[in-house]
Design a protein around this motif. Structure first.
Motif, PDB file in Angstrom:
ATOM      1  N   THR A 157       0.847  -1.189   0.000  1.00  0.00           N
ATOM      2  CA  THR A 157       0.000   0.000   0.000  1.00  0.00           C
ATOM      3  C   THR A 157       0.888   1.247   0.000  1.00  0.00           C
ATOM      4  N   HIS A 158       0.284   2.364  -0.370  1.00  0.00           N
ATOM      5  CA  HIS A 158       1.020   3.617  -0.426  1.00  0.00           C
ATOM      6  C   HIS A 158       1.567   3.982   0.957  1.00  0.00           C
ATOM      7  N   GLY A 159       2.716   4.613   0.976  1.00  0.00           N
ATOM      8  CA  GLY A 159       3.252   5.034   2.263  1.00  0.00           C
ATOM      9  C   GLY A 159       4.548   5.796   2.135  1.00  0.00           C
ATOM     10  N   SER A 160       4.877   6.481   3.221  1.00  0.00           N
ATOM     11  CA  SER A 160       6.139   7.226   3.301  1.00  0.00           C
ATOM     12  C   SER A 160       6.704   7.098   4.707  1.00  0.00           C
ATOM     13  N   ALA A 161       8.017   7.145   4.779  1.00  0.00           N
ATOM     14  CA  ALA A 161       8.689   7.277   6.074  1.00  0.00           C
ATOM     15  C   ALA A 161       9.646   8.450   5.942  1.00  0.00           C
ATOM     16  N   VAL A 162       9.693   9.281   6.968  1.00  0.00           N
ATOM     17  CA  VAL A 162      10.478  10.510   6.860  1.00  0.00           C
ATOM     18  C   VAL A 162      11.363  10.676   8.087  1.00  0.00           C
ATOM     19  N   ALA A 163      12.622  11.042   7.840  1.00  0.00           N
ATOM     20  CA  ALA A 163      13.535  11.346   8.950  1.00  0.00           C
ATOM     21  C   ALA A 163      14.286  12.631   8.630  1.00  0.00           C
ATOM     22  N   TRP A 164      14.410  13.481   9.631  1.00  0.00           N
ATOM     23  CA  TRP A 164      15.178  14.728   9.482  1.00  0.00           C
ATOM     24  C   TRP A 164      16.513  14.568  10.179  1.00  0.00           C
ATOM     25  N   GLU A 165      17.513  15.211   9.581  1.00  0.00           N
ATOM     26  CA  GLU A 165      18.812  15.306  10.222  1.00  0.00           C
ATOM     27  C   GLU A 165      19.209  16.768  10.027  1.00  0.00           C
ATOM     28  N   GLY A 166      19.011  17.570  11.090  1.00  0.00           N
ATOM     29  CA  GLY A 166      19.163  19.012  10.897  1.00  0.00           C
ATOM     30  C   GLY A 166      18.117  19.491   9.906  1.00  0.00           C
ATOM     31  N   ASP A 167      18.568  20.202   8.878  1.00  0.00           N
ATOM     32  CA  ASP A 167      17.583  20.663   7.894  1.00  0.00           C
ATOM     33  C   ASP A 167      17.536  19.760   6.665  1.00  0.00           C
ATOM     34  N   LEU A 168      18.185  18.585   6.784  1.00  0.00           N
ATOM     35  CA  LEU A 168      18.140  17.627   5.678  1.00  0.00           C
ATOM     36  C   LEU A 168      17.033  16.626   5.941  1.00  0.00           C
ATOM     37  N   VAL A 169      16.262  16.355   4.938  1.00  0.00           N
ATOM     38  CA  VAL A 169      15.166  15.415   5.142  1.00  0.00           C
ATOM     39  C   VAL A 169      15.303  14.249   4.161  1.00  0.00           C
ATOM     40  N   THR A 170      15.158  13.052   4.705  1.00  0.00           N
ATOM     41  CA  THR A 170      15.163  11.854   3.863  1.00  0.00           C
ATOM     42  C   THR A 170      13.754  11.286   3.850  1.00  0.00           C
ATOM     43  N   VAL A 171      13.262  11.054   2.647  1.00  0.00           N
ATOM     44  CA  VAL A 171      11.896  10.556   2.479  1.00  0.00           C
ATOM     45  C   VAL A 171      11.953   9.202   1.783  1.00  0.00           C
ATOM     46  N   TRP A 172      11.564   8.154   2.486  1.00  0.00           N
ATOM     47  CA  TRP A 172      11.369   6.863   1.840  1.00  0.00           C
ATOM     48  C   TRP A 172       9.912   6.854   1.371  1.00  0.00           C
ATOM     49  N   HIS A 173       9.750   6.656   0.088  1.00  0.00           N
ATOM     50  CA  HIS A 173       8.411   6.825  -0.466  1.00  0.00           C
ATOM     51  C   HIS A 173       8.226   5.746  -1.521  1.00  0.00           C
ATOM     52  N   SER A 174       7.170   4.970  -1.386  1.00  0.00           N
ATOM     53  CA  SER A 174       6.908   3.931  -2.372  1.00  0.00           C
ATOM     54  C   SER A 174       6.361   4.627  -3.611  1.00  0.00           C
ATOM     55  N   THR A 175       7.249   4.894  -4.563  1.00  0.00           N
ATOM     56  CA  THR A 175       6.865   5.794  -5.654  1.00  0.00           C
ATOM     57  C   THR A 175       7.377   5.337  -7.012  1.00  0.00           C
ATOM     58  N   GLN A 176       6.687   5.782  -8.034  1.00  0.00           N
ATOM     59  CA  GLN A 176       7.114   5.576  -9.409  1.00  0.00           C
ATOM     60  C   GLN A 176       7.969   6.743  -9.890  1.00  0.00           C
ATOM     61  N   SER A 177       8.225   7.726  -9.014  1.00  0.00           N
ATOM     62  CA  SER A 177       8.987   8.885  -9.455  1.00  0.00           C
ATOM     63  C   SER A 177       9.718   9.514  -8.279  1.00  0.00           C
ATOM     64  N   ILE A 178      10.978   9.148  -8.124  1.00  0.00           N
ATOM     65  CA  ILE A 178      11.722   9.710  -6.993  1.00  0.00           C
ATOM     66  C   ILE A 178      11.950  11.204  -7.184  1.00  0.00           C
ATOM     67  N   PHE A 179      12.196  11.623  -8.426  1.00  0.00           N
ATOM     68  CA  PHE A 179      12.446  13.057  -8.616  1.00  0.00           C
ATOM     69  C   PHE A 179      11.155  13.876  -8.549  1.00  0.00           C
ATOM     70  N   GLY A 180      10.071  13.295  -9.033  1.00  0.00           N
ATOM     71  CA  GLY A 180       8.781  13.967  -8.867  1.00  0.00           C
ATOM     72  C   GLY A 180       8.451  14.122  -7.390  1.00  0.00           C
ATOM     73  N   THR A 181       8.790  13.117  -6.620  1.00  0.00           N
ATOM     74  CA  THR A 181       8.552  13.188  -5.185  1.00  0.00           C
ATOM     75  C   THR A 181       9.445  14.252  -4.553  1.00  0.00           C
ATOM     76  N   ARG A 182      10.705  14.277  -4.985  1.00  0.00           N
ATOM     77  CA  ARG A 182      11.596  15.271  -4.384  1.00  0.00           C
ATOM     78  C   ARG A 182      11.069  16.685  -4.628  1.00  0.00           C
ATOM     79  N   SER A 183      10.687  16.992  -5.850  1.00  0.00           N
ATOM     80  CA  SER A 183      10.239  18.364  -6.099  1.00  0.00           C
ATOM     81  C   SER A 183       8.933  18.651  -5.365  1.00  0.00           C
ATOM     82  N   SER A 184       8.050  17.658  -5.263  1.00  0.00           N
ATOM     83  CA  SER A 184       6.791  17.966  -4.574  1.00  0.00           C
ATOM     84  C   SER A 184       6.990  18.098  -3.065  1.00  0.00           C
TER      85      SER A 184
END
Lengths: 180, 331, 777
Positions: free
Chosen positions: C217-244
């Motif tokens: 199923t759709h989902g995301s996991a997110v972790a911040w390190e300072g002002d850097l954010v890592t997004v694990w996202h079950s996606t067909q578009s990692i760059f589309g996700t990054r810009s959004s």
């Protein structure tokens, strides 16, 4: 004697998973799947539906496949649980796993651990199934990507390979299941 | 799923002592846990029956001059379907067929025969926690004027959800009875009397209108199937949309005893057509005493649906059940 | 030198003119006769072991220390106004970190311009509140403690209700029509088409709402390190996700890293950041702990998209010899309260056949459900059901072989664009498929009826894009020991992308497969790659890999030339053979690849490459034809697909093993679409009755016919430097139509409402029986 009820808060539960004794402290409402994934770090079994409608969480309990999402962990005390993590040994893959790779018996791979476990269990009970038997035995595992034809091929090939080439691997897992 | 406490019963007596309106028995859990996850059921305590030894045995026993089969209520559907004494027995074969065609391999490993018989309806309104349907204590059946392609064509309401069990249909054809243990003692009830049509006067603490006469403080302990007489044969026929792992659109179980092609005895049960496994008395009357001919089978199939009152979307079940019954009678 | 060029790119039935940066010399396409070591060979997946051992990490599997779990409270009404919401009890529950809703808004309130927690909810499953808590149990307990009062509002669940004169507003203050006039395409004229026709057929079709049912199923996991954010996202578009994500959070793109290593199915439904992604990111920032939010199965059905249902009318006109004079197709779709999804239902009608007079119109209206999303060949699956069903009816009326009718209207050029095709192998696909199936002997199989079973055969054909195009980049690093790392900003959604990229890199570099490691699904190490939609991933990204590898070799050859004392020799005199760099004029002068790289110490050769432009003035398309045999039980209404032959033209087949898998997958999905799958919404309550995998019936193992796959496998050398096009979508397009046509052949009754369930088939047979009785009276 009256039954002693435990819970609803967390209680200690002893589980035998992949031959190891593990104690977890959990609420009785926890499913085996959530305990495997969240408490024991065994994330091979997947949460696809939570209702026993997809098969991605298939594990082997006392030698028979079951849906871990519809099984209470507390009901597994004293039973032997085998997950996908027990199917291979280090770098040594099970013939079913090798056949899945060779025949591309997967696509996204999310259902694959459940498919592999179901296939391993099938071959333990029926080392040389017919194609129809494979289809029946694997009917409880949905593959939305539709890898079914290759899964059938892989299981049949593993049956041929497994009996001829390397009975040791599959035999070893049977033994550990029965002992546990 | 709401929190609950859990206890393992080691004897029927222990279990009985613990059961009450909000303290429920748990066997395979394939129905109950799904209901609890949907928040359609929320017992406060679960009494695990699987820890009671011996409730999963299958044995042949003598009862007077007759032999009968005792099937422990904890027998799983897969164990049942792999019992050679049934699989190789023409007269009892329908039970194995029904068990084998239920659910999926994994669910058959988990689900018990007792639990299968007492499972709640699979209606898509009943199982939706947002729909306050009659079966779970609301005012009306939403399927009656709604989406009812899977619903009943026989017997009427006020709930139009079909009973989902396959084995119950086979067992009805086999004239099975059930052993029930309760605080007041044990009783034996025929499977036919075990199921009750929807009745406003029978309601559980949580609003649920039960499908069976089983009281909250009772346990189904065994299913008793009389040994069929010589020359008996039985068949279970199931129609589904998907090739496997699907509840019956309709199903038919036929248990016949023929002598020289003449039907001496017949018990016919239909599934997927009524709120309970449906005994087709009218069909039996048509069959008994007659030579089993294509014309008779056609006549019998017609009798099965003579009283049918399809809803807006399930008239196809009339054709379907006739076909299933024809097939069951031909084999 | 980089320059800017214009190029045509087709995406899911729409042609776009894109300005792209072109930065390297043109690379000759691998021709028909080039001997290949890896490309074109059946190649097991490079990540197979991870997949079969359960070690592959999906977004669901992300577990980080201290991670919280987020869950949503969702509307139990299709349309309502929230009059009161009280979350105090939920907030007081131990283990609850935060609760957000319309009265307690998060720092960012909207996504893609639409507010998330609002007064008016417009579909079942609309977000009402969000909870982040210690674990899933606490989160769900907290949801149950949130008190909400709703004032139910009138709703419309389907097209007819939504567009009726007195229809209730789906969204208060908005017109229920999204497109009342319709998306119109016209060439020639309907009148001329009718005038010229000897024969006209007109049919109506309905197609069901189909759910993607990604097993993960759709989902995301997110972790911040300072002002850097890592997004694990079950996606067909990692760059589309990054810009959004960057846009929604109003942070610079370089702060955002998106990882999607393994993806449990997408099928068009998994793109950029969604409400759950945003809430996870905000909650993680506010609590300082990682947060994971994944949908449950019910939510997946309610709010993760679907293929819209259609009502369609098709009218075809033809001469007695089968020449089409008219194709007219009208479709009405409901795409949810706020629209969405691709619904280019008229695409096949525009382009599949040569026909002077074509008119297609697609109208769209709102309904009180969540938005539709692209679903594997959006629009084309629905449109092909109707178009190819009508072609079958036309063939029947003309007493023509359905295949002959199609060949009689074969388009050598793109009918809608007037351009030549870069390559069109549909004729070959027709022939190969027909031969494998035994189409010319089809009457034999049709006569093999048994008892209540009637056999029949049918066929249908398919057009789709899948040519891909720029932009897409790749980076190749040659390491000191002679191995290579390839980073491409695409993702492998299960199609085998990682494997084909590895094959292409190994081929170009002359290395063994095992010496090439390919990284996808991570925005940090990889340059841009396209989203995996429109069947573009392979055709867009493999040429970029080739180009990067070519550049890496150029650098390597320069070094080799120095080491061989041939500094002055032109680069073109060197070739790479079996891991050695060879000086052509004197083949004795050669040096192993890894001897050159060993000289580098820990330095590495780094090269980048880009996808070149598409050919000018060419239409780049994929084609296919499916042939099906069914058995239909006239007593039970059961349709059993017994055998299906799928013939596809996708240019060069890079990996026959995974390509065949794609075809199996498309066919299996179409089988479900055609026979069992159907979303049902209760007209009375507006609630979905099928939000699970019990009532929504996807095919299982026993349903699967014998599927045979044949590929034309002629490289499309004009399309791109690899000569290959996409295959993700083509195989789902014609199968349902072919099945329906075979059912007609079996029982003589055309079922035009999909899926063809026992209920519909028996009803059609009954109606036909009544009509024929009336007819003979």
């Amino acid at each position: 004697m009256a039954i002693s009820f435990r819970g609803p808060g967390p209680i200690p539960i002893d589980l035998n998973v992949n031959g190891e004794e593990r104690t977890v402290f959990i609420e009785p409402r926890r499913t085996l799947l959530s305990v495997l994934r969240e408490e024991l770090g065994l994330t091979g079994a997947k949460h696809g539906c939570g209702r026993g409608q997809c098969g991605a969480c298939t594990v082997i309990i006392d030698g028979e496949t079951a849906y871990a999402c519809l099984t209470l962990a507390v009901d597994c005390e004293g039973r032997s649980i085998r997950t996908i993590e027990s199917v291979s040994h280090g770098e040594q893959l099970h013939p079913v796993q090798e056949a899945f790779i060779e025949h591309d018996g997967y696509q996204c791979g999310f259902c694959t651990p459940g498919q592999v476990v179901a296939a391993v269990s099938l071959l333990e009970h029926n080392p040389s199934p017919t194609e129809a038997e494979v289809r029946e035995a694997m009917a409880g595992n949905v593959c939305r990507c539709g890898a079914y034809p290759n899964i059938v091929t892989a299981v049949l090939d593993a049956a041929r390979q497994g009996t001829g080439r390397d009975p040791g691997v599959s035999g070893a897992t049977v033994a550990s299941g029965e002992e546990g | 799923m709401k929190p609950f406490s859990h206890g393992n019963a080691t004897s029927i007596e222990e279990a009985l002592e613990a059961l009450s309106g909000m303290s429920w028995p748990l066997a395979g859990g394939t129905d109950l846990l799904a209901l609890m996850k949907e928040e359609v059921a929320a017992p406060e305590r679960l009494v695990n029956l699987k820890t009671i030894l011996g409730l999963d045995a299958i044995a042949e026993r003598q009862s007077g001059n007759e032999n009968e089969w005792h099937i422990g209520a904890l027998t799983t559907l897969s164990a049942l379907s792999q019992t050679p004494a049934f699989a190789d027995h023409l007269g009892l074969r329908c039970l194995v067929q029904a068990a084998q065609e239920s659910a999926s391999p994994q669910l058959r490993h988990m689900a018990t025969l007792g639990g299968n018989l007492v499972q709640r309806p699979r209606c898509w309104y009943f199982r939706n926690r947002h729909v306050p349907c009659w079966r779970k204590g609301g005012r009306r059946c939403f399927a009656f004027k709604g989406e009812n392609k899977y619903h009943t064509i026989l017997g009427g309401g006020p709930c139009y959800a079909v009973h989902p069990s396959d084995p119950a249909v086979a067992l009805l054809a086999l004239n099975a009875s059930l052993l029930i243990a309760g605080a007041q003692g044990r009783r034996v009830v025929s499977l036919e009397d075990f199921y009750v049509m929807p009745r406003p006067d029978r309601q559980r603490e949580d609003g649920y209108h039960p499908v069976t006469i089983l009281e909250p403080n009772e346990i189904l302990t065994a299913i008793v199937v009389p040994e069929p007489q010589a020359n008996s044969r039985s068949v279970y026929v199931k129609r589904t949309e998907r090739g496997a792992w699907d509840f019956a659109l309709v199903s038919a179980a036929a248990s016949l005893r023929l002598e020289d092609d003449v039907v001496k005895e017949a018990r016919i049960a239909l599934g997927g057509v009524a709120a309970i496994p449906w005994r087709a008395n009218a069909v039996e009357e048509v069959l008994i005493g007659q030579p089993l001919s294509p014309e008779l089978i056609e006549h019998a199939a017609g009798a099965a649906v003579a009283e049918a009152k399809p809803l807006e979307h399930n008239a196809y079940k009339v054709d379907l059940i006739k076909g299933a019954l024809r097939q069951a009678l031909q084999i | 030198m980089p320059t800017i060029r214009k190029t045509q790119v087709e995406f899911e039935g729409r042609i776009e003119e894109r300005e792209v940066i072109v930065e390297e010399e043109h690379i000759e396409s691998w021709g028909h006769d080039v001997e290949m070591r890896w490309v074109g060979k059946p190649t097991p997946r490079v990540d197979g072991i991870a997949r079969v051992t359960g070690k592959a990490v999906y977004t669901h599997d992300i577990q980080l220390p201290g991670m919280l779990i987020g869950r949503f409270l969702r509307s139990p009404f299709p349309h309502a106004r929230i009059t009161r919401i009280d979350s105090s009890a939920a907030e007081a529950l131990p283990g609850v970190s935060l609760v957000w809703h319309k009265g307690k808004q998060p720092a960012v309130r909207s996504l893609d311009g639409r507010a998330i927690f609002v007064d008016e909810v417009n579909y079942e499953g609309a977000e009402v509140a969000f909870v982040a808590a210690r674990d899933e149990r606490v989160a769900e307990d907290a949801l149950a403690l949130i008190e909400v009062d709703y004032e139910p509002l009138p709703f419309a669940s389907d097209f007819h209700t939504a567009t009726a004169a007195d229809a209730p507003s789906v969204v208060l203050g908005e017109d229920n029509w999204i497109d009342r006039e319709g998306d119109l395409y016209e060439r020639g004229s309907v009148e001329a088409g009718l005038t010229d026709a000897d024969v006209v057929v007109e049919l109506e079709f309905t197609t069901p709402v189909a759910a993607h049912c990604c097993l993960e199923t759709h989902g995301s996991a997110v972790a911040w390190e300072g002002d850097l954010v890592t997004v694990w996202h079950s996606t067909q578009s990692i760059f589309g996700t990054r810009s959004s994500v960057a846009e929604a959070l109003e942070i610079p793109m370089d702060r955002v890293r998106v990882i999607s290593d393994y993806i449990g199915g997408g099928f068009g439904s998994k793109w950029g950041a969604e409400a759950f992604t945003l809430m996870a990111a905000l909650a993680a920032r506010e609590t300082g702990r990682p947060v994971k939010v994944v949908l449950n199965r019910e939510e997946e059905h309610l709010v993760a998209g679907y293929r819209p249902g259609t009502y369609q009318r098709v009218r075809l006109g033809a001469k007695q010899d089968g020449t089409l004079t008219l194709i007219e197709q009208e479709a009405d779709v409901t795409t949810g309260a706020f629209g969405g999804g691709g619904h280019v239902v008229g695409g096949p009608a525009k382009d599949l056949y040569l026909c002077p007079n074509v008119r297609t119109r697609v109208r769209a209206a709102r309904a009180n459900t969540d938005g539709a999303r692209a679903f594997r060949a959006p629009g084309y699956v629905e449109g092909t059901v109707a178009l190819e069903g009508a072609m079958d009816a036309l063939a029947h009326k003309l007493r023509m072989d359905p295949l002959a009718l199609r060949l009689a209207n074969y388009a050598e050029k793109s009918p809608s664009r007037g351009q030549s095709y870069s390559y069109k192998g549909l004729r070959r696909a027709y022939e190969m498929g027909a031969e494998r199936f035994g189409w010319s002997d089809r009457t034999a199989s049709a006569q093999s009826d048994e008892g209540p079973w009637r056999r029949g055969v049918g066929m249908a054909s398919q057009i789709w894009g899948g040519g891909g195009g720029p932009p897409a980049n790749a980076i190749v690093k040659l390491l000191p020991d002679g191995t290579a790392e390839v980073a491409v900003g695409v993702q492998d959604i299960g199609t085998g992308t990682k494997t084909v990229l590895t094959q292409v890199a190994a081929e170009e570099l002359g290395l063994p497969l095992s010496a090439v490691r390919c990284v996808v699904g991570d925005t940090l190490p990889a340059p841009f790659g396209p989203g995996s939609g429109g069947s573009v991933t392979l055709a867009s990204s493999t040429p970029a890999v080739r180009s990067a590898c070519r550049e890496a070799l150029r650098q390597l050859i320069e070094l080799a030339a120095i080491m061989l004392g041939l500094e002055e020799a032109p680069a073109g005199d060197f070739t790479v053979e079996e891991g050695e760099i060879v000086y052509g004029p004197d083949p004795e002068k050669r040096i192993p690849f890894n001897q050159v790289t060993a000289k580098m110490g820990n330095y590495m050769i780094v090269a980048k490459g880009a996808r070149g432009p598409n050919p000018e003035d060419r239409a780049v398309n994929t084609f296919g034809a499916h042939y099906v045999q069914v058995a239909v039980n006239v007593e039970t209404g059961q349709v059993r697909v017994e055998r299906l032959v799928a013939a596809h033209d996708i240019g060069r087949v890079v990996n026959p093993l995974t390509a065949e898998s794609q075809v199996f997958g498309g066919v299996v999905m179409a089988l479900g679409y055609g026979t069992t799958e159907e979303r049902v919404i209760d007209p009375d309550t507006g609630l979905q009755l099928t939000p699970n995998l019990e009532e929504y019936k996807v095919p299982v193992m026993v349903d699967i016919p014998e599927i045979e796959v044949v590929f034309v496998d002629v490289p499309d050398v004009e399309a791109n430097s690899v000569g290959s096009k996409g295959l993700g979508e083509p195989p789902i397009i014609p199968a349902a139509a072919a099945i329906a046509n075979a059912v007609f052949d079996a029982v003589g009754v055309r079922v035009t409402d999909l899926p063809i369930t026992p209920k519909r088939l028996l009803a059609a047979l009954r109606q036909a029986a009544t009509e024929s009785k009336e007819g003979t009276r």
